[in-house]
Design a protein around this motif. Structure first.
Motif, mmCIF file in Angstrom:
data_model
loop_
_atom_site.group_PDB
_atom_site.id
_atom_site.type_symbol
_atom_site.label_atom_id
_atom_site.label_comp_id
_atom_site.label_asym_id
_atom_site.label_seq_id
_atom_site.Cartn_x
_atom_site.Cartn_y
_atom_site.Cartn_z
ATOM 1 N N ASP A 19 -6.435 42.388 -25.075
ATOM 2 C CA ASP A 19 -7.003 41.461 -25.812
ATOM 3 C C ASP A 19 -8.048 41.029 -24.878
ATOM 4 O O ASP A 19 -8.478 41.452 -23.764
ATOM 5 C CB ASP A 19 -6.025 40.122 -25.646
ATOM 6 C CG ASP A 19 -4.646 40.582 -26.306
ATOM 7 O OD1 ASP A 19 -4.649 41.299 -27.550
ATOM 8 O OD2 ASP A 19 -3.479 40.728 -25.727
ATOM 9 N N LEU A 20 -8.958 39.927 -25.464
ATOM 10 C CA LEU A 20 -9.976 39.375 -24.810
ATOM 11 C C LEU A 20 -10.023 37.744 -25.030
ATOM 12 O O LEU A 20 -10.272 37.621 -26.268
ATOM 13 C CB LEU A 20 -11.366 39.701 -25.096
ATOM 14 C CG LEU A 20 -12.411 38.981 -24.513
ATOM 15 C CD1 LEU A 20 -12.527 38.914 -22.866
ATOM 16 C CD2 LEU A 20 -14.053 39.492 -24.984
ATOM 17 N N ASP A 25 -9.246 37.126 -17.385
ATOM 18 C CA ASP A 25 -8.352 38.597 -17.402
ATOM 19 C C ASP A 25 -9.089 39.721 -17.188
ATOM 20 O O ASP A 25 -8.446 40.643 -17.028
ATOM 21 C CB ASP A 25 -7.755 38.317 -18.668
ATOM 22 C CG ASP A 25 -6.792 37.235 -19.006
ATOM 23 O OD1 ASP A 25 -6.343 36.553 -18.099
ATOM 24 O OD2 ASP A 25 -6.698 36.884 -20.162
ATOM 25 N N TYR A 26 -10.338 39.588 -16.849
ATOM 26 C CA TYR A 26 -11.160 40.843 -16.672
ATOM 27 C C TYR A 26 -11.768 40.766 -15.343
ATOM 28 O O TYR A 26 -12.084 39.844 -14.493
ATOM 29 C CB TYR A 26 -12.616 40.454 -17.852
ATOM 30 C CG TYR A 26 -11.913 41.012 -18.993
ATOM 31 C CD1 TYR A 26 -12.298 42.430 -19.463
ATOM 32 C CD2 TYR A 26 -10.843 40.530 -19.660
ATOM 33 C CE1 TYR A 26 -11.988 42.797 -20.729
ATOM 34 C CE2 TYR A 26 -10.478 40.838 -21.107
ATOM 35 C CZ TYR A 26 -11.142 42.321 -21.641
ATOM 36 O OH TYR A 26 -10.615 42.572 -23.045
ATOM 37 N N THR A 27 -11.859 41.994 -14.698
ATOM 38 C CA THR A 27 -12.515 42.396 -13.314
ATOM 39 C C THR A 27 -14.077 42.149 -13.666
ATOM 40 O O THR A 27 -14.703 42.421 -14.458
ATOM 41 C CB THR A 27 -12.222 43.563 -12.885
ATOM 42 O OG1 THR A 27 -12.669 44.606 -13.636
ATOM 43 C CG2 THR A 27 -10.443 43.744 -12.912
ATOM 44 N N PRO A 146 -15.399 33.208 -24.294
ATOM 45 C CA PRO A 146 -15.879 34.508 -23.819
ATOM 46 C C PRO A 146 -17.225 35.361 -24.216
ATOM 47 O O PRO A 146 -17.866 35.701 -23.608
ATOM 48 C CB PRO A 146 -14.509 35.192 -23.265
ATOM 49 C CG PRO A 146 -13.978 34.886 -24.587
ATOM 50 C CD PRO A 146 -14.164 33.506 -24.859
ATOM 51 N N CYS A 147 -17.084 35.266 -25.605
ATOM 52 C CA CYS A 147 -17.924 36.395 -26.266
ATOM 53 C C CYS A 147 -19.439 36.000 -26.294
ATOM 54 O O CYS A 147 -20.481 36.519 -26.008
ATOM 55 C CB CYS A 147 -17.631 36.487 -27.730
ATOM 56 S SG CYS A 147 -16.134 37.444 -27.863
ATOM 57 N N ALA A 317 -16.103 48.006 -29.669
ATOM 58 C CA ALA A 317 -15.984 49.535 -29.582
ATOM 59 C C ALA A 317 -15.043 49.573 -28.498
ATOM 60 O O ALA A 317 -14.322 50.553 -28.315
ATOM 61 C CB ALA A 317 -17.340 49.946 -29.156
ATOM 62 N N SER A 318 -15.029 48.891 -27.130
ATOM 63 C CA SER A 318 -14.131 49.124 -26.091
ATOM 64 C C SER A 318 -12.561 48.595 -26.439
ATOM 65 O O SER A 318 -12.068 49.672 -25.975
ATOM 66 C CB SER A 318 -14.591 47.997 -25.018
ATOM 67 O OG SER A 318 -15.901 48.431 -24.497
ATOM 68 N N LEU A 319 -12.157 47.686 -27.156
ATOM 69 C CA LEU A 319 -10.976 47.361 -27.287
ATOM 70 C C LEU A 319 -10.430 48.194 -28.329
ATOM 71 O O LEU A 319 -9.214 48.269 -28.245
ATOM 72 C CB LEU A 319 -10.825 45.794 -27.493
ATOM 73 C CG LEU A 319 -10.844 44.864 -26.482
ATOM 74 C CD1 LEU A 319 -11.773 45.224 -25.355
ATOM 75 C CD2 LEU A 319 -10.928 43.319 -26.785
ATOM 76 N N LEU A 320 -11.019 48.161 -29.496
ATOM 77 C CA LEU A 320 -10.581 48.731 -30.819
ATOM 78 C C LEU A 320 -10.494 50.387 -30.723
ATOM 79 O O LEU A 320 -9.880 50.927 -31.428
ATOM 80 C CB LEU A 320 -11.410 48.261 -32.011
ATOM 81 C CG LEU A 320 -10.707 47.086 -32.515
ATOM 82 C CD1 LEU A 320 -10.835 46.032 -31.702
ATOM 83 C CD2 LEU A 320 -11.485 46.742 -34.128
#
Length: 320
Positions: A19-20, A25-27, A146-147, A317-320
């Motif tokens: 998820d985003l 939640d991201y490094t 975030p986007c 592209a990264s998540l899906l």
């Protein structure tokens, strides 16, 4: 370009299916990866190199709030990557008539490969993610955006060539845009200053977290109520509308209380000569920003808006 000590293949593997919801939640390495990926995707698109890596995938897009940039950039992004995007107005869905978030998450997971949601409540989006087996992407909530922050940093990266060490100043309401921008910039080792009127400060709990992230990346985060102090020697000056969606009843009060926080020629004279002006749009000229600034030679707001497409393609592209 941004450096990363972790192999990109390992980062890519770790992002798949995620998820985003917030960049907390991201490094730092994962955010660097997404920015590099977005940068490369933009270059590839300009060369006509657009492999359909999401062919057969469908993104559901749920909107509780109005949108121009979010809807268009996600829809075009999915199309360019070979997939499909489906617009869903929350008022037309059963969730708008009382169906539980639990049921909605499970049902959507049977049909879709991912959901982007632009919502009133971050807590609702968190609940949707908990009850979904597909990636949930935050297209804006009351706390985070975030986007938008990824597109912001991509724009600075394109213009300045790097991010670490640059001074980024946010002037205005300590809102969702400010939260995600500061968190993202802290991850990249930038020196961030947030200038807000009293009573409109940055969320104190998030400020503590952002400072810790910045310190770990040799950056810094400071807060002030003095816009001149903040903007002095700034490399990037950023603002947002003073009255966000849902705050219309406060508009007159906010116009009065924010009047000394307008980004105008007098204020930006304290910044570096080659400063960048950024605004997530929509903008209200002669309110939060003077026309001479937003339409001037140091403004990158339309490049910034365009980069929503490329940053979000990297996420998709990264998540899906």
């Amino acid at each position: 370009m941004l450096k990363c000590d972790i192999p990109t293949s390992e980062i890519a593997k770790g992002l798949k299916g995620r998820d985003l919801l917030t960049l907390l939640d991201y490094t730092s390495e994962e955010i660097s990866y997404l920015l590099n990926y977005a940068n490369q995707m933009k270059k590839n698109m300009l060369l006509g190199d657009m492999p359909p890596i999401l062919a057969g995938k469908t993104l559901g897009m749920i909107f509780e709030k109005h949108s121009t940039r979010t809807r268009i950039s996600f829809e075009v992004g999915m199309n360019q990557l070979g997939g499909q995007a489906m617009f869903m107005n929350a008022r037309d869905m059963q969730i708008g008539r009382g169906e539980s978030v639990y049921d909605t998450g499970h049902v959507l997971s049977e049909y879709l490969d991912g959901v982007m949601i632009r919502a009133n409540s971050h807590e609702m989006v968190k609940e949707l993610a908990e009850h979904s087996t597909i990636p949930i992407i935050n297209g804006l909530t009351d706390i985070y955006h975030p986007c938008q922050a990824l597109a912001d940093l991509l724009t600075i990266l394109e213009v300045k060539g790097s991010l670490a060490g640059y001074k980024l100043v946010y002037v205005g309401d300590g809102n969702n845009v400010a939260h995600s921008l500061v968190i993202a910039a802290a991850h990249m080792g930038m020196h961030v200053v947030v200038a807000t009127p009293q009573g409109y400060e940055f969320n104190p709990n998030l400020l503590v977290k952002a400072k810790a992230i910045a310190e770990a990346n040799e950056g810094s985060v400071l807060e002030t109520t003095n816009p001149v102090e903040a903007v002095t020697d700034a490399d990037v000056v950023y603002t947002d509308t003073w009255t966000s969606m849902g705050q219309e009843e406060e508009a007159a009060k906010r116009l009065e209380e924010f009047k000394d926080f307008q980004i105008n020629d007098e204020l930006v004279a304290y910044a570096k000569k080659d400063y960048m002006f950024l605004h997530c749009l929509p903008a209200h000229r002669e309110e939060e920003v003077a026309t001479s600034v937003i339409d001037g030679p140091n403004s990158y707001v339309f490049q910034q808006a365009g980069n929503r497409l490329h940053a979000q393609k990297a996420v998709l592209a990264s998540l899906l």
